[in-house]
Design a protein around this motif. Sequence first.
Motif, PDB file in Angstrom:
ATOM      1  N   LYS A  12     -17.090  20.425  30.417  1.00 13.90           N
ATOM      2  CA  LYS A  12     -16.364  21.568  30.959  1.00 13.90           C
ATOM      3  C   LYS A  12     -16.519  21.597  32.479  1.00 13.90           C
ATOM      4  O   LYS A  12     -17.515  21.151  33.031  1.00 13.90           O
ATOM      5  N   TYR A  13     -15.512  22.125  33.152  1.00 10.76           N
ATOM      6  CA  TYR A  13     -15.603  22.220  34.608  1.00 10.76           C
ATOM      7  C   TYR A  13     -16.727  23.153  35.051  1.00 10.76           C
ATOM      8  O   TYR A  13     -17.265  22.995  36.155  1.00 10.76           O
TER       9      TYR A  13
ATOM     10  N   TYR B 156     -20.480  24.316  38.880  1.00 12.58           N
ATOM     11  CA  TYR B 156     -19.281  23.485  38.803  1.00 12.58           C
ATOM     12  C   TYR B 156     -19.661  22.037  38.533  1.00 12.58           C
ATOM     13  O   TYR B 156     -20.567  21.491  39.176  1.00 12.58           O
TER      14      TYR B 156
ATOM     15  N   TYR C  22      -7.114  21.424  34.264  1.00 16.56           N
ATOM     16  CA  TYR C  22      -7.547  21.421  35.650  1.00 16.56           C
ATOM     17  C   TYR C  22      -8.039  22.804  36.081  1.00 16.56           C
ATOM     18  O   TYR C  22      -7.253  23.744  36.194  1.00 16.56           O
ATOM     19  N   PHE C  23      -9.347  22.913  36.351  1.00 18.90           N
ATOM     20  CA  PHE C  23      -9.929  24.167  36.817  1.00 18.90           C
ATOM     21  C   PHE C  23     -10.664  23.910  38.126  1.00 18.90           C
ATOM     22  O   PHE C  23     -11.771  23.369  38.137  1.00 18.90           O
TER      23      PHE C  23
ATOM     24  N   GLU D  38     -12.849  24.730  41.571  1.00 20.96           N
ATOM     25  CA  GLU D  38     -13.898  25.689  41.903  1.00 20.96           C
ATOM     26  C   GLU D  38     -13.269  26.801  42.750  1.00 20.96           C
ATOM     27  O   GLU D  38     -12.232  26.598  43.397  1.00 20.96           O
TER      28      GLU D  38
ATOM     29  N   GLU E 121      -9.249  27.325  44.779  1.00 27.81           N
ATOM     30  CA  GLU E 121      -8.228  27.794  43.845  1.00 27.81           C
ATOM     31  C   GLU E 121      -6.861  27.976  44.498  1.00 27.81           C
ATOM     32  O   GLU E 121      -5.835  27.814  43.855  1.00 27.81           O
TER      33      GLU E 121
ATOM     34  N   TRP F 128      -0.825  25.116  31.318  1.00 29.78           N
ATOM     35  CA  TRP F 128      -0.326  25.811  32.507  1.00 29.78           C
ATOM     36  C   TRP F 128       1.002  26.497  32.214  1.00 29.78           C
ATOM     37  O   TRP F 128       1.436  27.368  32.981  1.00 29.78           O
TER      38      TRP F 128
ATOM     39  N   ALA G 193      -3.477  22.655  40.899  1.00 32.63           N
ATOM     40  CA  ALA G 193      -4.824  22.683  40.320  1.00 32.63           C
ATOM     41  C   ALA G 193      -5.407  21.274  40.228  1.00 32.63           C
ATOM     42  O   ALA G 193      -6.600  21.060  40.481  1.00 32.63           O
TER      43      ALA G 193
ATOM     44  N   THR H 155      -9.025  20.052  42.177  1.00 36.76           N
ATOM     45  CA  THR H 155     -10.263  19.502  41.606  1.00 36.76           C
ATOM     46  C   THR H 155     -10.760  18.304  42.414  1.00 36.76           C
ATOM     47  O   THR H 155     -11.967  18.045  42.493  1.00 36.76           O
TER      48      THR H 155
END
Length: 529
Positions: free
Chosen positions: A180-181, A199, A234-235, A237, A241, A282, A303, A307
């Motif tokens: 996970k991110y 992160y 895609y997440f 930090e 953002e 998305w 996004a 990353t």
Amino acid sequence: MNKAGSANVGRGRLTPPRDAYRSAPIGGVGRPRPAALWLTVLATLCIAPFAFAAAAKRPNILFILTDDQRWDAMSIAGNKYLKTPNMDRLGQEGVYFRNTFCTTSLCSPSRASILSGVYAHAHGVMDNFTEYPVSFRSFPMVLQAAGYDTAYFGKWHMGENNDEPRPGFNWFVTHKGQGKYFDTEFNLNGQKREVVKGYYTHAVTAMAEEWLQRPRDGKPWCLMIGHKASHSFYFPEPKYEHAFDQVRIAYPETAFMLDDKPAWIKDRLYTWHGIYGPLFEWRKKFPDDSPAAVKDFEAMTHAYWSTLLSVDDSVGRLYERLRQRGELDNTIIVFMGDNGLLNGEDGMVDKRTMHEASIRIPLLVRYPGLTPASQPKVIDQQVLTVDIAPSLLELCGARALPQVHGKSWVKLVQRGDPAWRKSWFYHYNYEKQFPYTPNVRGVRTDSWKYIRYPHGDGKPDRHLAELYNIEFDPEERYNLIANPKYAAIVKDLQAELARLMQTTGLTPANDKMPLDQGIKQELPDAKIR
């Protein structure tokens, strides 16, 4: 994003271009392996300890691997919006391999080819659910046996449900599945499982830095870091953002140039791997082919890029750490991606296909022993994932792995190599878990690309093939397969494909592949996305 770069073309035939163109328990599937097995493996490989050429000081290796990073997702490759000064610095003080490709555009097969120097059918990792064979060779195994302290931190991605230590590494930290991110649970060298807060990119970087600080009595080291970025979902930090909020992104023009393309590409448009589908969540309401829905594609692209800003920060942090330790110029720094990524080209997202955006990857190498920092080089010849293992072992003066399919690029960089490859082949097998891409077999030369889609039953192909002139049509806009003018080129390319496959032991008799069950509309299982 910028599209694929050019290659050179010979007129009418396959001709040369005009220009020079981890002391851990040894892990197996789900449980530690006894040390006796590991000794047997080494004996089988005929790897002699300390089999190195005489050298005053053997170089270290820092290997940074990203996930699904396109070749053009960095500013050294010409991206106008995504600025990656730390990635760029590696190329500006070393070697930028401008035309680097994966031989199977899928995470696990490609990673196994990087480690082993052979194609997927040889190492056996043909999909994302197969372990790297415990008894199979890899360049970290060679280095470990020769006295290197070896470590791996991050996404391993060979064996979805196994987070145990793997052969070749004295210290091994990974997790199950995709990770996970934020706040991923890691298996810390088989000793305990623990959620590492924060992160992902910075968590693995910090663990790697801590490992570097450990005493090793002058032994050289090989440190590999497998980032989650830039894999979906895609997440970014928080600080990144909104980094690209002001950048407008449209679907690529080729998304609407499908008249001469195989029907399966059009069938893919509304699926998990098409631009009108959910776009890795998305897009909440799908399918949606309305003009307004491009906003979801734009948000996804923003996004994805974001990353990679964190990865660039990590590269800079590690570079500075090496400089502070006085190890910068005795460390081979490799930065590369495992496979490319379609971002709307031909109306597709994800990878797996043989189109340029799917197969072309970043590769940057900084090491003054390869080329001085004051004399950086750009290499335009085609370099492959299978070239990494032989190249690094040569740079370290280590015993070569036997019977690799790749080739060391050390001579190519330092003196030029007139015998460097002019062609190579690609293969991918249909996956029932992700039924959006057929079986693929194809050949790319410096001039041309030919792609065929065998059904898997030994009968004539049912999908339209593709033919592209890479120099004059780098974006693969025009499929020339039906033009009789190029019939002779197609025949030459078919023969070259067969020849190249046979040189790696892959023939019509043993080239086993799944049966093509067609493009499906259902979403893949949420556990494996």
